[in-house]
Design an enzyme around this catalytic site. Structure first.
Site, PDB file in Angstrom:
ATOM      1  N   GLU A 237      40.667  85.911  41.804  1.00 31.21           N
ATOM      2  CA  GLU A 237      39.262  86.281  41.697  1.00 31.21           C
ATOM      3  C   GLU A 237      39.196  87.800  41.760  1.00 31.21           C
ATOM      4  OE1 GLU A 237      36.819  84.416  44.632  1.00 31.21           O
ATOM      5  OE2 GLU A 237      37.096  82.415  43.807  1.00 31.21           O
TER       6      GLU A 237
ATOM      7  N   TYR B  58      33.107  76.044  43.736  1.00 32.07           N
ATOM      8  CA  TYR B  58      33.463  76.870  44.893  1.00 32.07           C
ATOM      9  C   TYR B  58      32.541  76.457  46.041  1.00 32.07           C
ATOM     10  CZ  TYR B  58      34.549  81.316  47.341  1.00 32.07           C
ATOM     11  OH  TYR B  58      34.951  82.284  48.244  1.00 32.07           O
TER      12      TYR B  58
ATOM     13  N   ASP C  82      27.832  89.356  50.384  1.00 28.79           N
ATOM     14  CA  ASP C  82      29.084  89.805  50.995  1.00 28.79           C
ATOM     15  C   ASP C  82      28.861  90.501  52.324  1.00 28.79           C
ATOM     16  OD1 ASP C  82      31.023  89.039  48.968  1.00 28.79           O
ATOM     17  OD2 ASP C  82      29.932  90.432  47.687  1.00 28.79           O
TER      18      ASP C  82
END
Length: 263
Positions: A49, A175, A60
């Site tokens: 990734e 994911y 994040d």
């Protein structure tokens, strides 16, 4: 069949789980980052990734936020990220690359141009965390038509009513975000993750890969044992941010990969 599909087919035939590694493109600088990326397959990474640095990475935590800022400060751009994939492909035609980031840089470049350039650079899939299924016409469906997998995130708050919408038009793998919150904020627990992965797998044939909160070989093994593989990002990015030598970073990655592959 994309490289991602081929990889899961191979791993399934070998009875192995996938190990996926995330790094931020251009962190701490282009040359060091490319050296790390080129070394990942040899360290046991099945899928890379590659983070596209962005000024406002809302999903994040501080570790990856700082990585993105270091990359931007060093002059990393979307074009340089594509250049990095092109350079990687000169020596590796088999390891899948998933570009992961936010929609703004892609939108600014133009979807059609981006998809054409990404395909030419050897990108195999996209994870764009701020484009929900309701916006599939924006990028997801054009990406699929261009031959790129569009990989979606599911979370602990993705209930049975929402799940079919999340799975719609998703390809490559799903994911699963193991925790609520931002990257690097908590540790994943296999006892919590296992039932959620089973619930998702009952609704799709796609591989389910688990990320967020995995920071050791044992944790990678535990999570991969209840899923189709594990993703590690923040723990790797942290070492890069500390300025560790590339061989040391790759040794750490190798241990994580061995953990996931033991599962």
């Amino acid at each position: 069949m994309t490289r991602i599909d081929d990889t899961f087919q191979r791993l399934n035939a070998e009875g192995k789980k996938a190990f996926v590694a995330y790094v931020m493109a251009g962190d701490p600088d282009y040359d060091t980052s490319l050296q790390v990326v080129k070394g990942l397959p040899g360290a046991g990474v099945d899928i890379i990734e590659l983070g596209i640095p962005f000024t406002d990475p809302m999903a994040d935590g501080p570790t990856i936020q700082r990585a993105g800022q270091r990359a931007l400060d060093g002059g990393q751009t979307l074009q340089k990220t594509l250049d990095m994939a092109t350079a990687f492909r000169e020596g590796d035609q088999t390891t899948p690359i998933v570009a992961m980031g936010y929609y703004n840089p892609i939108y600014s470049r133009g979807v059609d141009r981006f998809l054409e350039d990404a395909k030419a650079a050897g990108i195999d899939g996209l994870i764009v965390v701020d484009l929900p299924p309701e916006e599939d016409e924006e990028l997801c469906i054009p990406a699929q038509k261009a031959g790129l997998n569009f990989i979606r995130l599911a979370t602990p708050t993705t209930d049975d009513k929402r799940l079919p919408r999340v799975l719609q038009n998703t390809s490559g793998f799903l994911y699963y975000v193991s925790i609520t919150g931002i990257t690097g904020s908590a540790e994943a627990q296999s006892a919590d993750v296992g039932p959620e992965v089973a619930r998702i797998k009952a609704a799709t044939d796609l591989p389910v890969i688990v990320g967020f909160g995995i920071n050791s070989p044992d944790k990678a093994e535990a999570i991969a044992s209840v899923a189709d593989g594990a993703v590690v990002g923040s723990a790797i990015v942290k070492l890069i941010g500390e300025g560790r030598p590339v061989p040391e970073i790759l040794d750490f990655v190798r241990g994580l990969a061995e953990g996931a592959h033991r599962a």
